[in-house]
Scaffold this active site. Structure first.
Site, PDB file in Angstrom:
ATOM      1  N   ASN A 220     -16.996  10.460  23.481  1.00  0.00           N
ATOM      2  CA  ASN A 220     -17.421   9.331  24.057  1.00  0.00           C
ATOM      3  C   ASN A 220     -17.597   8.936  25.682  1.00  0.00           C
ATOM      4  OD1 ASN A 220     -18.580   6.569  23.911  1.00  0.00           O
ATOM      5  ND2 ASN A 220     -17.565   6.196  22.045  1.00  0.00           N
ATOM      6  N   ASP A 221     -16.564   8.657  25.968  1.00  0.00           N
ATOM      7  CA  ASP A 221     -16.327   8.255  27.311  1.00  0.00           C
ATOM      8  C   ASP A 221     -16.627   9.485  28.203  1.00  0.00           C
ATOM      9  OD1 ASP A 221     -15.728   5.476  26.944  1.00  0.00           O
ATOM     10  OD2 ASP A 221     -13.626   5.786  26.796  1.00  0.00           O
ATOM     11  N   VAL A 222     -16.235  10.495  28.080  1.00  0.00           N
ATOM     12  CA  VAL A 222     -16.361  11.703  28.803  1.00  0.00           C
ATOM     13  C   VAL A 222     -17.819  12.008  29.169  1.00  0.00           C
ATOM     14  CG1 VAL A 222     -13.987  12.441  28.324  1.00  0.00           C
ATOM     15  CG2 VAL A 222     -15.841  13.199  26.859  1.00  0.00           C
TER      16      VAL A 222
ATOM     17  N   SER B 260     -12.389   3.191  26.452  1.00  0.00           N
ATOM     18  CA  SER B 260     -12.411   2.029  27.519  1.00  0.00           C
ATOM     19  C   SER B 260     -12.917   0.990  27.251  1.00  0.00           C
ATOM     20  CB  SER B 260     -13.524   2.704  28.556  1.00  0.00           C
ATOM     21  OG  SER B 260     -14.698   2.803  28.250  1.00  0.00           O
TER      22      SER B 260
END
Length: 469
Positions: free
Chosen positions: A395-397, A436
Site C-alpha cells: 500500500n504505502d510503499v 499512514s
C-alpha cells in the site's frame, strides 16, 4: 597444561568473533544469508564450548539443563512460528536477551553483597548500565511483541504529560544510580533501579504503534546487544563484549535503514505517535470516493489475460501477501508466465512487510530465484518499460503521493514507482488506507485496476486463467 587453557580460550574467542563478523557480512545478501547464519551459529558454539572449559564454571549440570531446555524451545519455535510472525518472535527473543543481561547484573550484585564485600566503582557502573538497558529491553520487547501479536491494541497509546513523566522517571533512575555509586551496598537503591528500568521499557514502547513497531523492535534488538556487551564487562568476558557490540551496531544500522526507507527520523518514530489516526477506506468496484475518483476493478480472467500477453511483469509483494501465505502461489504464477515467455521480476521495498528482508525470506521459502529479486533503487528505472506491475498486498510503499503531495504524511518516502508501468494490477481485500491513514492515489490512476480479494485466492485464480492461455 593448565597454563595453556586461558590462552586457548582467548584464541577460541578470537575465532568465534571472526566467524560472527564474516557471518554478519554474508547476511547482507539473500544468496549468502544461510551460510552467514550457519557461520554465526558455529562461532557461538565455539564461544560456548570455550567458556564451559573455563575453570570458574561451578555447575555443569544446571548449564546442561538450561542448554537442553533452550535448544528444545528454539527448535519448536523454528518449526512452528509462521514467517508472518517473525517480527514478533524477534521481539520476544530480544526480550529474553535483555532479561538474561539484567539477571547477570542482578546476580553479580547480590553475589558481592552477600559475600560482605562492596562492588568496585567500575563494576557498579557496568551493573547499573546492564540493569537499565536489559530492563528496558525486556519490558519494551514484551510490549512490542504483544502489540504485533494483537494481545494489546497496536495503535499508539498516549496520555497527558507523557514525555515529562518519562523524563522524570529517567532522572529518577539517574538519581538512584548516582546514589548507588556513592553507596555501592545500598540494596534499596538497586531495587529502585531495577523497577524503574522495567517501567521505562513499557513507557518507551507504549506511544509507538502500527508500522513503527517493527522499527522499535529493531532498535530493541540493538539494545539487547548493548545489554549483552554491558554484561560482558560485568563478567570480564571478552566474547560477550564483542558479540554484544556487533549485535548493537547491526541493530542500529538496521533501524536507520528502516527509518530512511520511510523518510522518517528515529526521533519522529519514537516520539510522534505516528499512525494514531484512523484509516480512511471504502469498498467495492467502480465506485466513487468523496473526492469523486473512479476505482476500476477487473476479474481474475481479465487479469490473467493482461499478465499472459505481457512481455515484462514486475511483482510487488507486500504484507498482504505475507498474511495470506501466498508466496508459493506467487511463485507458481511466475512459473506459468515464464512458460508463456513472459519475463518476471520482483520489486522489494526495504520496509515491505514487517521488517527489512521479510519479503526476501518469504520468497526464498517459495524457492524464488535470488536473481529475480530487485531492490527499489535497481528496479525503479525499469518501470517505464514494464507492461504490467502486479501489486500484491502492498500500500504505502507504492503510493505516488509520496513524490508530490507535500501535505501527505508519507511525503518524501522512497517508493516503488509502479505508476510508471504501462498497467498496474492491485490485489487487495478492499479500499482501506495504509498505515499512514491516507488513501493511495495509485488505486485511482487511469492505468490501475483493482482485483479485490484475498491474495492467495486471487493469485490462484490468476494461475488458472494463465494456464488456459
Amino acid at each position: 597444561m593448565n597454563e595453556l587453557i586461558p590462552s586457548a580460550i582467548q584464541i577460541s574467542y578470537l575465532v568465534a568473533a571472526s566467524l560472527f563478523i564474516i557471518g554478519l557480512k554474508q547476511l547482507g545478501s539473500p544468496a549468502t544469508a544461510r551460510r552467514g547464519n550457519l557461520l554465526g551459529a558455529v562461532g557461538m558454539l565455539i564461544a560456548i564450548v570455550a567458556t564451559l572449559l573455563d575453570r570458574s564454571v561451578l555447575n555443569y549440570e544446571m548449564i546442561l539443563v538450561g542448554i537442553l531446555i533452550g535448544s528444545g524451545l528454539g527448535a519448536i519455535m523454528a518449526q512452528k512460528v509462521e514467517m508472518t510472525a517473525m517480527p514478533q518472535m524477534v521481539g520476544l527473543l530480544n526480550g529474553f536477551g535483555g532479561a538474561a543481561s539484567a539477571l547477570v547484573a542482578v546476580g553479580e550484585f547480590w553475589k558481592v553483597i552477600h559475600a560482605g564485600a562492596v562492588p568496585p566503582l567500575d563494576e557498579t557502573i557496568t551493573i547499573i548500565l546492564s540493569v537499565l538497558i536489559g530492563g528496558v529491553t525486556l519490558t519494551g520487547s514484551l510490549l512490542a511483541f504483544a502489540k504485533l501479536q494483537e494481545l494489546v491494541p497496536g495503535a499508539p497509546i498516549t496520555f497527558p504529560l507523557q514525555q515529562p513523566v518519562n523524563l522524570l522517571l529517567l532522572l529518577s533512575f539517574l538519581a538512584c544510580g548516582g546514589y548507588l555509586i556513592a553507596n555501592p551496598s545500598s540494596q534499596a537503591a538497586f531495587l529502585g533501579l531495577t523497577a524503574l528500568s522495567l517501567v521505562l521499557g513499557l513507557l518507551f514502547v507504549l506511544p509507538i504503534g502500527g508500522a513503527d513497531t517493527p522499527v522499535v523492535i529493531s532498535l530493541l534488538n540493538s539494545f539487547s546487544g548493548l545489554a549483552a556487551s554491558a554484561a560482558g564487562f560485568v563478567l570480564a568476558n571478552n566474547i560477550l563484549i564483542i558479540a554484544g557490540a556487533l549485535v548493537g551496531a547491526s541493530g542500529i544500522i538496521l533501524t536507520e535503514i528502516m527509518c530512511r526507507a520511510m523518510n522518517r527520523t528515529l526521533a519522529n518514530v519514537l516520539f510522534s505517535a505516528f499512525g494514531s489516526k484512523p484509516s480512511v477506506g471504502a469498498g467495492g468496484s467502480d465506485t466513487r470516493t468523496n473526492q469523486d475518483k473512479v476505482v476500476r476493478s477487473i476479474d481474475a480472467d481479465e487479469g490473467a489475460m493482461m499478465l499472459g500477453y505481457a512481455k515484462l511483469v514486475v511483482i510487488v509483494p507486500g504484507y498482504g501477501m505475507a498474511v495470506a501465505q501466498a508466496q508459493h502461489s506467487v511463485r507458481e504464477l511466475a512459473d506459468q508466465l515464464e512458460r508463456l515467455g513472459v519475463e518476471v521480476k520482483y520489486a522489494i521495498h526495504p520496509v515491505a512487510g514487517r521488517m527489512p528482508g521479510h519479503m526476501n525470506v518469504l520468497l526464498a521459502e517459495a524457492n524464488v530465484p535470488y536473481t529475480q529479486l530487485y531492490d527499489m533503487d535497481d528496479i525503479n528505472p525499469e518501470f517505464e518499460r514494464v507492461d504490467v506491475a502486479l501489486v500484491i498486498g502492498a500500500n504505502d510503499v507504492v503510493n505516488p503521493a509520496a513524490r508530490h503531495n507535500t501535505s501527505s504524511p508519507i511525503y518524501g518516502m522512497p517508493i516503488l514507482e509502479v505508476d510508471r508501468a504501462s498497467h498496474t494490477i492491485v490485489i487487495k481485500r478492499g479500499m482501506s488506507a495504509g498505515f499512514s491513514g491516507v488513501e493511495n492515489e495509485l488505486f485511482y490512476e487511469d492505468k490501475t485496476v483493482m482485483l479485490f480479494g484475498s491474495a492467495r485466492d486471487m493469485v490462484t485464480k490468476l494461475i488458472a486463467g494463465v494456464k488456459e492461455l
